[in-house]
Design an enzyme around this catalytic site. Structure first.
Site, short mmCIF file in Angstrom:
data_model
loop_
_atom_site.label_atom_id
_atom_site.label_comp_id
_atom_site.label_asym_id
_atom_site.label_seq_id
_atom_site.Cartn_x
_atom_site.Cartn_y
_atom_site.Cartn_z
N THR A 31 1.76 6.29 -5.24
CA THR A 31 2.99 7.09 -5.35
C THR A 31 3.16 7.59 -6.78
O THR A 31 3.46 8.77 -7.02
CB THR A 31 4.21 6.25 -4.92
N ASN A 49 -4.29 9.62 5.77
CA ASN A 49 -3.98 8.23 6.08
C ASN A 49 -3.83 7.98 7.58
O ASN A 49 -4.06 6.88 8.04
CB ASN A 49 -2.72 7.78 5.34
N THR A 109 4.22 -2.01 -20.52
CA THR A 109 3.24 -3.08 -20.73
C THR A 109 2.26 -3.14 -19.56
O THR A 109 2.68 -3.15 -18.40
CB THR A 109 3.98 -4.43 -20.87
N CYS A 122 10.09 5.95 10.64
CA CYS A 122 11.54 5.85 10.64
C CYS A 122 12.10 6.60 9.43
O CYS A 122 11.76 6.28 8.29
CB CYS A 122 11.93 4.38 10.58
C1 LIG Z 1 -2.62 9.07 1.24
C2 LIG Z 1 -1.67 8.17 0.51
N1 LIG Z 1 -1.18 8.57 -0.67
C3 LIG Z 1 -0.33 7.79 -1.37
C4 LIG Z 1 0.09 6.57 -0.89
C5 LIG Z 1 1.04 5.74 -1.70
O1 LIG Z 1 0.34 4.71 -2.35
P1 LIG Z 1 1.13 3.42 -2.90
O2 LIG Z 1 1.46 2.58 -1.70
O3 LIG Z 1 0.14 2.75 -3.80
O4 LIG Z 1 2.31 3.91 -3.65
C6 LIG Z 1 -0.39 6.13 0.35
C7 LIG Z 1 0.08 4.84 0.93
O5 LIG Z 1 0.26 4.73 2.13
C8 LIG Z 1 -1.29 6.94 1.07
O6 LIG Z 1 -1.78 6.58 2.25
#
Ligand SMILES: Cc1ncc(COP(=O)(O)O)c(C=O)c1O
Length: 390
Positions: free
Chosen positions: A72, A147, A233, A326
């Site tokens: 993220t 994903n 950090t 959701c």
């Molecule tokens: C394609 C994709 N991008 C970004 C993320 C977000 O990653 P994180 O959970 O490390 O914030 C995910 C998590 O499901 C993901 O599948």
């Protein structure tokens, strides 16, 4: 009761070797990597070593690796770090919410986004990206692997388009990392994000490739950590765990693990498709198979509620994800499956099976021993069948 975890795209457990690599850095080598005393320098050298490992993984220079908190943050950094009012941004409608929600926020700040729709296979056509380019296009962001479907996107072709248009290119490689080889030079990207917990590393840590000279503004400001590209950090145990997970992932890419996993996934898929009224989301583009990561299959089941099937399988010891999410208390069909043209019912009645790389033949046998019965039972009592639900 036996449990089979088939939701690896949601998260993965630490491999024991990862846990062992991290262990000394919680108590014995707890130093702050910025401190000049020996305790600090021990932590600093562990972070440096991890940076070399990540550079190997990405095929970049160690100075181009930035550690952060995960996917993220990487996705957010790419967008908020580069896009300014008046810029145009190109992404796809099947990205993770870490990209889509960032684009939404940027819209209110005067950044216009073009969302490229996938083919019904879930594949993004690079030509559509080429056609969306404008004079003001500053950034293109496309995921390496989706994903939900596992479909691999043509990032190399998109990299060439970005190069000829002198546009920055970010790849969300969170779901591709560890499943296909990464090579940021071959991909032609300026930025690439990964997350440790999707590849048997710890949660809350990740890394980004930032090509030298990319004028990205840091999301967090404060100390001068990570060459001023990410203040805070360093999470030393997390970074060490990520690096160990990366070493193990690189081994798996070369030792036949991925091929074994693909064969298990194919057997699982074929077994489930023997149930009537089922099909795969994202396996074919016309009569051509689309490339997918080895561990994932996304399957629709006619005449039942996906969520009910997720729960029924959970009660039988099988963990999978459904085709709805959701949002604000309401269950919405997956935006990825909807973008691929599925109707709401079919999107809702789709399940993602994503195998861990440690999955075994017995795991697949077990899943195949419980799914048909659960489907049959739910169809017999399904309100979708009875027509009480549109
Ligand atoms: C394609 C994709 N991008 C970004 C993320 C977000 O990653 P994180 O959970 O490390 O914030 C995910 C998590 O499901 C993901 O599948």
């Amino acid at each position: 009761m036996r449990r089979v975890y088939a939701d690896a795209n949601a998260t993965t457990p630490l491999l024991p070797e990862v846990m062992e690599a991290m262990r000394p850095f919680w108590i014995d080598h707890f130093g702050n990597a910025s401190s000049i005393h020996q305790d600090g320098q021990r932590a600093h050298s562990a972070v440096n070593q991890a940076r070399e490992t990540l550079a190997d993984f990405f095929n970049c220079h160690a100075a181009e690796v930035v550690f952060n908190s995960g996917g993220t943050e990487g996705d957010n950094t790419a967008l908020f770090g580069l896009l300014r009012p008046g810029d145009h941004f190109i992404t796809t409608s099947i990205e993770h919410s870490a990209i889509l929600e960032a684009a939404k926020r940027l819209a209110s700040q005067g950044v216009e986004t073009t969302f490229i729709e996938p083919h019904s296979s879930g594949w993004i056509d690079p030509t559509a990206i080429q056609l969306a380019l404008r004079q003001e296009t500053r950034l293109i962001s496309v995921m390496l692997a989706n994903n939900e479907t596992g479909v691999l996107q043509p990032v190399e072709e998109i990299g060439k388009i970005a190069l000829s248009a002198s546009t920055f290119f970010h790849i969300d490689a969170v779901q591709g990392a560890g499943k296909v080889p990464l090579d940021v030079r071959r991909f032609g990207c300026h930025l690439l994000s990964i997350s440790a917990h999707k590849m048997h590393g710890p949660k809350g840590v990740g890394a980004m490739f930032v090509r030298r000279g990319t004028p990205i503004e840091s999301l967090l400001v404060g100390g001068s950590h990570e060459r001023r590209r990410r203040a805070g950090t360093e999470n030393v145990p997390g970074i060490v765990g990520l690096a160990k997970a990366v070493v193990l992932a690189m081994n798996s890419l070369g030792d036949g693990t991925i091929e074994r996993l693909a064969a298990l996934r194919d057997r699982l898929e074929a077994g489930i498709l023997r149930i009537s009224g089922t099909g795969v989301n994202g396996a074919w583009d016309g009569d051509k198979p689309v490339a997918r990561v080895a561990n994932t299959t996304n399957i629709w089941f006619d005449n039942l509620e996906g969520e009910a099937l997720v729960i029924a399988l959970d009660l039988k010891g099988v963990a999978v994800s459904g085709g709805s999410a959701c949002h604000s208390g309401a269950t919405e069909p997956s935006h990825v499956l909807m973008a691929m043209g599925l109707d709401k019912n079919r999107a809702r009645a789709s399940l993602r099976f994503s195998l861990l790389k440690t999955a075994t033949d017995h795991d697949v046998d077990y899943i195949l021993s419980v799914v048909p019965e659960a489907v049959e039972h739910l169809r017999a009592i399904s309100p979708v069948v009875a027509g009480t639900r549109g």
